[in-house]
Design an enzyme around this catalytic site. Structure first.
Site, PDB file in Angstrom:
ATOM      1  N   HIS A 121      39.240  42.401  32.477  1.00 33.44           N
ATOM      2  CA  HIS A 121      39.053  42.009  31.081  1.00 33.44           C
ATOM      3  C   HIS A 121      40.098  40.993  30.640  1.00 33.44           C
ATOM      4  O   HIS A 121      39.800  40.037  29.920  1.00 33.44           O
ATOM      5  CB  HIS A 121      39.119  43.258  30.194  1.00 33.44           C
ATOM      6  CG  HIS A 121      38.592  43.048  28.817  1.00 33.44           C
ATOM      7  ND1 HIS A 121      37.248  43.002  28.516  1.00 33.44           N
ATOM      8  CD2 HIS A 121      39.231  42.832  27.646  1.00 33.44           C
ATOM      9  CE1 HIS A 121      37.085  42.799  27.226  1.00 33.44           C
ATOM     10  NE2 HIS A 121      38.280  42.692  26.677  1.00 33.44           N
TER      11      HIS A 121
ATOM     12  N   ASN B 193      49.381  41.763  65.110  1.00 33.14           N
ATOM     13  CA  ASN B 193      49.578  42.162  66.503  1.00 33.14           C
ATOM     14  C   ASN B 193      49.545  43.678  66.665  1.00 33.14           C
ATOM     15  O   ASN B 193      49.008  44.206  67.647  1.00 33.14           O
ATOM     16  CB  ASN B 193      50.911  41.623  67.024  1.00 33.14           C
ATOM     17  CG  ASN B 193      50.786  40.210  67.551  1.00 33.14           C
ATOM     18  OD1 ASN B 193      49.699  39.654  67.573  1.00 33.14           O
ATOM     19  ND2 ASN B 193      51.894  39.632  67.952  1.00 33.14           N
TER      20      ASN B 193
ATOM     21  N   GLU C 120      32.139  42.439  35.726  1.00 32.63           N
ATOM     22  CA  GLU C 120      32.327  43.628  34.898  1.00 32.63           C
ATOM     23  C   GLU C 120      31.010  44.367  34.681  1.00 32.63           C
ATOM     24  O   GLU C 120      30.941  45.593  34.790  1.00 32.63           O
ATOM     25  CB  GLU C 120      32.898  43.223  33.532  1.00 32.63           C
ATOM     26  CG  GLU C 120      34.384  43.006  33.497  1.00 32.63           C
ATOM     27  CD  GLU C 120      34.857  42.746  32.089  1.00 32.63           C
ATOM     28  OE1 GLU C 120      35.788  43.432  31.654  1.00 32.63           O
ATOM     29  OE2 GLU C 120      34.294  41.873  31.420  1.00 32.63           O
TER      30      GLU C 120
END
Length: 696
Positions: A46, A422, A68
């Site tokens: 918002h 890794n 939203e």
């Protein structure tokens, strides 16, 4: 900040909101029933939407609004957030970030595809109910009827329209919380010839029939709190009508209203027909009436302003440079004062030294940033890699409050990315292998930071299969890095992982195989005057420890003399200082010191620096350490402690590895700063050569 571009301010604030949003979404994947996480994500969305509209980022506001709307069923508790839904929501977050930071790189088709995926996931559990049926839902249950809703009185400042805010949009957002009865108050409207078209003259009374809390209403008006008066009070149960005659009551209440407010009622009431009634849990008990006086909110805002001040990073860098110059000037003043006999000058020099030291510590403290701001970035990396490689991985962090210089934080990001990639790609086994070895299906990556003297230790630990020493050796022999059958320790073999172009991956993929990652890690850490420790246990995992100085700007150093030259050793690496005895002097062939029963190799700095002239009669040895390794450095004289302002060496000196920088002394001459890690490596290589020659 006064000359800063407002859109740049928005980008900075949006970047912080993206971190909050990403953190909430990732946590939601692990705790799908946590309502606070859902509310936190919605508040961030918002805020981004409102700020984006205010600063002219219309695409951002539009896309975030659709985001939203699609995610609204999660907020209402109608569906549970799944991992697939979280992944699409994270992709939507990335798209919004791209719209803000680099709009040219985005394409509307990508945004539409993300929204389509989002809508598909949120509507997968159950089909959307018809609007008419929702509007005519049964009366509230007894548990919900005790909280019939809120009565709001909205009064905006007259100039609110000029600041880019639209009260109708705010009313529309308010209606999304539940059914609203909106009544405009027209008493303040002047005659037509006195009216300013850019001013707002209307007030509104709103009856909101929804089981929402006060915070949800505050979120709607968070951007205009300074430009309005909002009064809240609880609706009594008797004031709450049945939902069925909702539109009838609206017509009856608004029938006598003037023609001008009519569009307002339409715009504000329209979402009532579009949005389903929220089925929210019973809110926490609150007083029956709540008021939000303006002075209280102003006081709260003032507190926030006092607590933190946003400062451009360039200004901190400039301040650090000025403090560095002050430290150099103070050192020169101290030297001049010590060469004279005027007590008043010496007192002033001591006072300035104290103030300069205090200012240095304060400035360095202002540049310190909690390393948790860096750790948070890797949660998304682990989440995505875990999904792409089909390896469930738990990511655990500790020591987030440990502070490092902001420059160190920036430099540390890339090495940690390579180490974590890794660890997941090479270290953590697949689910079938882990199960066969009696391990849990879920792997674990631990990222930790802790202070150790004047250093910070950053550790990346996994519970995978550990390093395959035989495979690393075979690859090193294949690439011609060592001769077949050469006698090497496991530690020495593991160091080949940091060699440029070295990789044990069978195939080249998007994650590994090119032998670049660990080479980047080593070069970056060494440029930061840090060291890397690597330890592994077959079948149990690998631990990589990065030892880093707190700052790259100013350090405490030990000033020494070798021949006619002066050098600085970082004080954090100094263990002790001892005198070189006659017995040690006679053992030129072995270069070992007996320090309380332990043999410590030492280097004669006169030989390394090719110093001219005869050495001092009583030479000193400075014992330095990196990790568990100790080395002695033989110098002619130890001058004393020195506040060292680090200056980078030019590119012409990039091949001189034993120096990490330079500094300016009090008399204006330069002193080179010794690189402890390189000197330790040099001593180790000499010891290895000596062992080889003795064996031969």
């Amino acid at each position: 900040m006064s000359g800063m571009d407002p859109t740049e301010v928005f980008r900075q604030e949006a970047s912080e909101l993206f971190e909050v949003l990403e953190g909430a979404l990732l946590d939601l994947g692990q705790r799908p029933d946590d309502r606070e996480l859902v509310d936190s994500a919605f508040r961030a969305l918002h805020t981004i939407k409102g700020s984006g509209a205010m600063f002219g980022f219309d695409k951002v506001a539009s896309f975030t609004h659709e985001f939203e709307t699609a995610f609204d069923r999660v907020r209402k508790g109608e569906i549970r957030p799944t991992q697939e839904l979280i992944s699409v929501a994270l992709a939507a977050k990335d798209y919004i970030r791209a719209l803000i930071e680099d709009p040219q790189s985005t394409d509307d088709i990508i945004g539409e595809a993300i929204l389509d995926d989002l809508k598909r996931f949120v509507s997968a559990d159950q089909p959307a109910a018809p609007v008419v049926e929702i509007a005519e839902a049964p009366a509230l249950a007894p548990a919900e009827s005790k909280q019939a809703g809120w009565h709001l009185h909205l009064e905006f400042e007259s100039h609110i329209l000029r600041n880019g805010s639209n009260p109708l949009d705010l009313l529309e957002d308010l209606c999304k919380l539940g059914p609203c009865f909106v009544v405009p108050i027209t008493d303040g409207i002047p005659f037509l010839d006195e009216m300013d078209p850019e001013d707002c003259y209307l007030k509104w009374d709103v009856k909101l029939h929804a089981a929402c809390d006060k915070d949800a209403i505050d979120d709607v008006f968070m951007f205009v709190q300074d430009e309005m008066k909002l009064t809240l009070s609880r609706l009594e149960h008797s004031e709450a009508p049945a939902p069925a005659p909702l539109f009838q009551l609206l017509d009856e209440e608004l029938a006598p209203a003037a023609e001008m407010p009519a569009p307002v009622v339409e715009a504000a009431a329209a979402p009532v027909a579009e949005q389903p009634v929220a089925k929210q849990p019973v809110a926490k008990a609150e007083p029956k009436s709540e008021s939000k006086p303006e002075p209280k909110s102003e006081a709260k805002r003032d507190d926030r302003g006092i607590a933190t001040v946003r400062v451009q990073a360039e200004r901190l860098d400039e301040l650090m440079d000025r403090v560095g110059e002050l430290v150099i000037a103070q050192a020169r003043l101290t030297q001049l004062a010590s060469s004279g006999s005027d007590l008043s000058i010496k007192m002033i020099a001591e006072e300035i030294e104290r103030l300069a030291s205090s200012l240095r510590d304060t400035t360095m403290g202002a540049r310190m940033v909690p390393i948790g701001s860096l750790f948070g970035r890797f949660r998304r990396l682990v989440h995505d890699l875990s999904r792409d490689l089909s390896k469930p991985v738990e990511f655990v962090t500790s020591g987030e409050d440990t502070e490092l210089d902001k420059t160190m934080i920036e430099c540390l990001a890339d090495p940690l990315v390579h180490l974590i990639r890794n660890a997941i790609d090479h270290g953590i086994e697949d689910t079938a292998t882990r199960t066969a070895n009696g391990k849990t299906e879920q792997g674990r990556i631990e990222l930790a930071a802790v202070h150790s003297g004047a250093q910070v230790l950053v550790t990346v630990k996994d519970n995978g299969g550990g390093l395959n020493t035989a495979r690393i050796r075979a690859k090193a022999e294949e690439q011609g890095l060592i001769a077949a059958g050469a006698v090497l320790t496991d530690h020495e073999i593991h160091q080949f992982l940091f060699h440029p172009g070295f990789s044990t991956a069978q195939t080249i993929s998007a994650l590994s195989g090119r032998g670049v990652g660990m080479d980047v890690v080593k070069r970056t850490i060494e440029n930061m005057r840090g060291t890397i420790d690597l330890s592994t246990r077959p079948g149990q995992g690998t631990t990589v420890t990065l030892r880093l100085p707190l700052t790259l700007a100013i350090i405490e150093g030990l000033l020494i003399r070798v021949g006619e030259g002066r050098y600085i050793i970082p004080l954090s690496a100094v263990e002790e200082c001892i005198e070189l005895t006659a017995e040690d002097e006679r053992s030129r062939g072995r270069n070992f010191l007996n320090v309380r029963g332990n043999l410590v190799p030492f280097l004669r700095l006169r030989e390394i620096m090719t110093a001219s002239g005869a050495p001092d009669r009583h030479q000193k040895t400075i014992i330095i350490s990196t990790g568990e390794t100790h080395v002695g450095l033989v110098a002619d004289q130890i001058i004393g402690n020195h506040q060292t302002v680090i200056k980078s060496l030019s590119k012409l000196h990039s091949d001189v590895t034993i120096f990490s920088g330079a500094t300016i002394l009090g008399d204006g001459t330069a002193a080179l700063i010794l690189d402890v890690a390189q000197l330790v490596a040099l001593a180790q290589s000499k010891v290895e050569k000596q062992h080889i020659s003795e064996a031969a």
